[in-house]
Design an enzyme around this catalytic site. Structure first.
Site, PDB file in Angstrom:
ATOM      1  N   ARG A 165      42.213  30.521  48.684  1.00  0.00           N
ATOM      2  CA  ARG A 165      41.441  29.869  47.610  1.00  0.00           C
ATOM      3  C   ARG A 165      42.219  28.672  47.030  1.00  0.00           C
ATOM      4  O   ARG A 165      42.267  28.472  45.804  1.00  0.00           O
ATOM      5  CB  ARG A 165      41.135  30.860  46.472  1.00  0.00           C
ATOM      6  N   SER A 237      33.415  36.066  42.621  1.00  0.00           N
ATOM      7  CA  SER A 237      34.656  36.662  42.120  1.00  0.00           C
ATOM      8  C   SER A 237      35.181  35.840  40.949  1.00  0.00           C
ATOM      9  O   SER A 237      35.357  34.629  41.086  1.00  0.00           O
ATOM     10  CB  SER A 237      35.734  36.658  43.203  1.00  0.00           C
ATOM     11  N   GLU A 333      39.713  32.789  39.354  1.00  0.00           N
ATOM     12  CA  GLU A 333      39.331  32.074  40.565  1.00  0.00           C
ATOM     13  C   GLU A 333      38.341  30.975  40.197  1.00  0.00           C
ATOM     14  O   GLU A 333      38.313  29.918  40.824  1.00  0.00           O
ATOM     15  CB  GLU A 333      38.703  33.059  41.553  1.00  0.00           C
TER      16      GLU A 333
HETATM   17  N1  EPU Z   1      37.044  47.287  45.177  1.00  0.00           N
HETATM   18  C1  EPU Z   1      36.923  48.337  44.271  1.00  0.00           C
HETATM   19  N2  EPU Z   1      36.055  48.207  43.226  1.00  0.00           N
HETATM   20  C2  EPU Z   1      35.276  47.107  43.049  1.00  0.00           C
HETATM   21  C3  EPU Z   1      35.395  46.040  43.975  1.00  0.00           C
HETATM   22  C4  EPU Z   1      36.292  46.148  45.039  1.00  0.00           C
HETATM   23  O1  EPU Z   1      37.591  49.354  44.372  1.00  0.00           O
HETATM   24  O2  EPU Z   1      34.516  47.081  42.091  1.00  0.00           O
HETATM   25  C5  EPU Z   1      37.998  47.424  46.287  1.00  0.00           C
HETATM   26  C6  EPU Z   1      37.525  48.313  47.413  1.00  0.00           C
HETATM   27  O3  EPU Z   1      38.649  49.012  47.867  1.00  0.00           O
HETATM   28  C7  EPU Z   1      37.109  47.351  48.506  1.00  0.00           C
HETATM   29  C8  EPU Z   1      38.074  46.215  48.280  1.00  0.00           C
HETATM   30  O4  EPU Z   1      38.264  46.171  46.861  1.00  0.00           O
HETATM   31  O5  EPU Z   1      37.221  47.943  49.749  1.00  0.00           O
HETATM   32  C9  EPU Z   1      37.605  44.871  48.746  1.00  0.00           C
HETATM   33  O6  EPU Z   1      36.320  44.607  48.177  1.00  0.00           O
HETATM   34  P1  EPU Z   1      35.353  43.520  48.803  1.00  0.00           P
HETATM   35  O7  EPU Z   1      35.239  43.685  50.269  1.00  0.00           O
HETATM   36  O8  EPU Z   1      34.097  43.509  47.993  1.00  0.00           O
HETATM   37  O9  EPU Z   1      36.155  42.173  48.602  1.00  0.00           O
HETATM   38  P2  EPU Z   1      36.982  41.569  47.391  1.00  0.00           P
HETATM   39  O10 EPU Z   1      38.427  41.548  47.767  1.00  0.00           O
HETATM   40  O11 EPU Z   1      36.618  42.188  46.094  1.00  0.00           O
HETATM   41  C10 EPU Z   1      36.915  39.156  48.401  1.00  0.00           C
HETATM   42  C11 EPU Z   1      36.535  37.790  47.979  1.00  0.00           C
HETATM   43  C12 EPU Z   1      35.014  37.635  47.960  1.00  0.00           C
HETATM   44  C13 EPU Z   1      34.511  37.911  49.363  1.00  0.00           C
HETATM   45  C14 EPU Z   1      34.931  39.313  49.786  1.00  0.00           C
HETATM   46  C15 EPU Z   1      34.575  39.622  51.213  1.00  0.00           C
HETATM   47  C16 EPU Z   1      38.315  37.036  46.521  1.00  0.00           C
HETATM   48  C17 EPU Z   1      38.722  36.693  45.123  1.00  0.00           C
HETATM   49  N3  EPU Z   1      37.077  37.495  46.661  1.00  0.00           N
HETATM   50  O12 EPU Z   1      36.447  40.053  47.400  1.00  0.00           O
HETATM   51  O13 EPU Z   1      34.720  36.288  47.633  1.00  0.00           O
HETATM   52  O14 EPU Z   1      33.100  37.798  49.437  1.00  0.00           O
HETATM   53  O15 EPU Z   1      36.375  39.431  49.681  1.00  0.00           O
HETATM   54  O16 EPU Z   1      35.404  38.914  52.074  1.00  0.00           O
HETATM   55  O17 EPU Z   1      39.095  36.845  47.450  1.00  0.00           O
HETATM   56  C18 EPU Z   1      34.191  34.801  45.858  1.00  0.00           C
HETATM   57  O18 EPU Z   1      35.232  34.207  46.138  1.00  0.00           O
HETATM   58  O19 EPU Z   1      33.439  34.427  44.921  1.00  0.00           O
HETATM   59  C19 EPU Z   1      33.829  35.987  46.602  1.00  0.00           C
HETATM   60  C20 EPU Z   1      32.757  36.724  46.320  1.00  0.00           C
END
Ligand code: EPU
Length: 337
Positions: A165, A237, A333
């Site tokens: 990012r 995010s 972010e």
């Molecule tokens: N998780 C939780 N609780 C929650 C959310 C997430 O426990 O409420 C944990 C779970 O273990 C899950 C892990 O976090 O397995 C990862 O969650 P997710 O796959 O939803 O991804 P994220 O790390 O929360 C990132 C990006 C998203 C992107 C997704 C998928 C960042 C800041 N965010 O989110 O990007 O869509 O991965 O690749 O890196 C954005 O930048 O606006 C965005 C939505």
């Protein structure tokens, strides 16, 4: 035609749906209008903000300067080789329309980035990423106007200094350039990457693993977790996933053994901020019209009437509680104005 408006409402130009306005708003739909506007000197005389589609921004009040939206359209293949095609897309192209176009042309590289709200010109700024892919991996160069000299220039992939990012456009070139188009090198023989989370299973449910099914699966996963800005204001995010040193991770694991950890290469690991926020009890919480999404704790939402400051205050409280419980200071972010 160049549009310049005074005291212009940005309610439909920020995905939090905040009812704020810009002292002056201008939009250029082609290069002639863009250079014409810049030579008028507005951006030299006033505070300014370059706006894409407002999908990664939180306004905490009216903007007392110039908001400028470069809305240049057009997608074309500019070079073609046996295995790759070089495609140029105007900064004002909707990102997901661009992804849809690539998939329909059989060009691989951006399918995992389906359904991300925003403009194509903003994609390199924060190096948008999802489901194991990042825009920076397929960006060949970024074309821009240098605001000092008003000359057209470009930055090649390595000059863009893409990170998680992050890019040069958030650092040395911040407020110094206007991105006019982005050039991608896409693959005619796509390398299909379904290694993130349940993407492989979701794609297989649709049939064979190909560009179209990956796109459909990504859209359905995103729809199941992330609120549609048209239904519930949000900017995806709100925080970045923190990157912390491994010895610190080992120490945290002693108290939180089920904490998910994604090891990186250089002795650091990424921890999902969503998990940290959920463990602090914030998931689904609401304060007035500002809230934490019930299906993804990393997403802050506007239930309708929240002001930017209420969302900012909620984010500040979340940040303090994560710091207190885990000793990790989350970094926003979204861009806070
Ligand atoms: N998780 C939780 N609780 C929650 C959310 C997430 O426990 O409420 C944990 C779970 O273990 C899950 C892990 O976090 O397995 C990862 O969650 P997710 O796959 O939803 O991804 P994220 O790390 O929360 C990132 C990006 C998203 C992107 C997704 C998928 C960042 C800041 N965010 O989110 O990007 O869509 O991965 O690749 O890196 C954005 O930048 O606006 C965005 C939505």
């Amino acid at each position: 035609m160049l549009e310049i408006k005074k005291n212009y409402s940005l309610k439909n130009l920020n995905t939090f749906g905040l009812d704020i306005s810009a002292r002056l708003f201008a939009r250029a739909r082609n290069m002639k209008d863009l250079t014409g506007f810049l030579s008028g000197g507005y951006l030299k005389k006033h505070d300014f903000l370059i706006l894409g589609k407002g999908s990664n921004i939180l306004f905490t009040g009216d903007f007392e300067g110039v908001v400028f939206q470069p809305d240049i359209k057009g997608i074309e293949i500019v070079e073609e080789y046996n295995q790759t095609a070089v495609v140029e897309a105007g900064a004002g192209e909707d990102w997901d329309d661009f992804v849809q176009w690539c998939v329909s042309m059989g060009l691989g590289g951006v399918e995992n980035l389906s359904y991300i709200p925003g403009s194509t010109g903003s994609a390199p700024i924060q190096n948008i990423g999802a489901y194991g892919a990042e825009a920076g991996n397929v960006i060949e160069k970024v074309n821009f106007i240098d605001l000092e000299s008003l000359e057209s220039k470009h930055a090649g992939r390595s000059e863009c200094r893409f990170g998680y990012r992050d890019s040069i456009f958030k650092r040395d070139l911040k407020n110094k350039v206007i991105i006019t188009s982005v050039v991608f090198r896409l693959s005619k023989i796509p390398f299909l990457n379904t290694s993130y989370g349940n993407l492989k299973e979701e794609t297989e449910k649709l049939g064979k693993i190909d560009l179209e099914n990956i796109r459909k699966a990504v859209i359905s996963i995103r729809r199941s977790k992330l609120p549609e800005p048209s239904d519930l204001g949000n900017a995806g995010s709100f925080f970045k996933n923190p990157v912390v040193p491994d010895p610190f991770v080992r120490k945290l694991k002693e108290s939180f053994s089920n904490m998910p950890v994604y090891p990186l290469k250089n002795g650091t690991s990424k921890i999902p901020a969503g998990w940290l926020i959920e463990k602090c009890g914030w998931k689904g919480k609401r304060k007035g019209d500002a809230g934490v999404h019930s299906k993804q704790a990393l997403v802050l939402v506007n239930y309708g009437g929240a002001g930017g400051n209420e969302i900012f205050d909620l984010a500040t409280e979340i940040r303090s509680s994560v710091l207190e419980k885990f000793g990790i200071d989350l970094e926003p972010e979204v861009v806070i104005i």
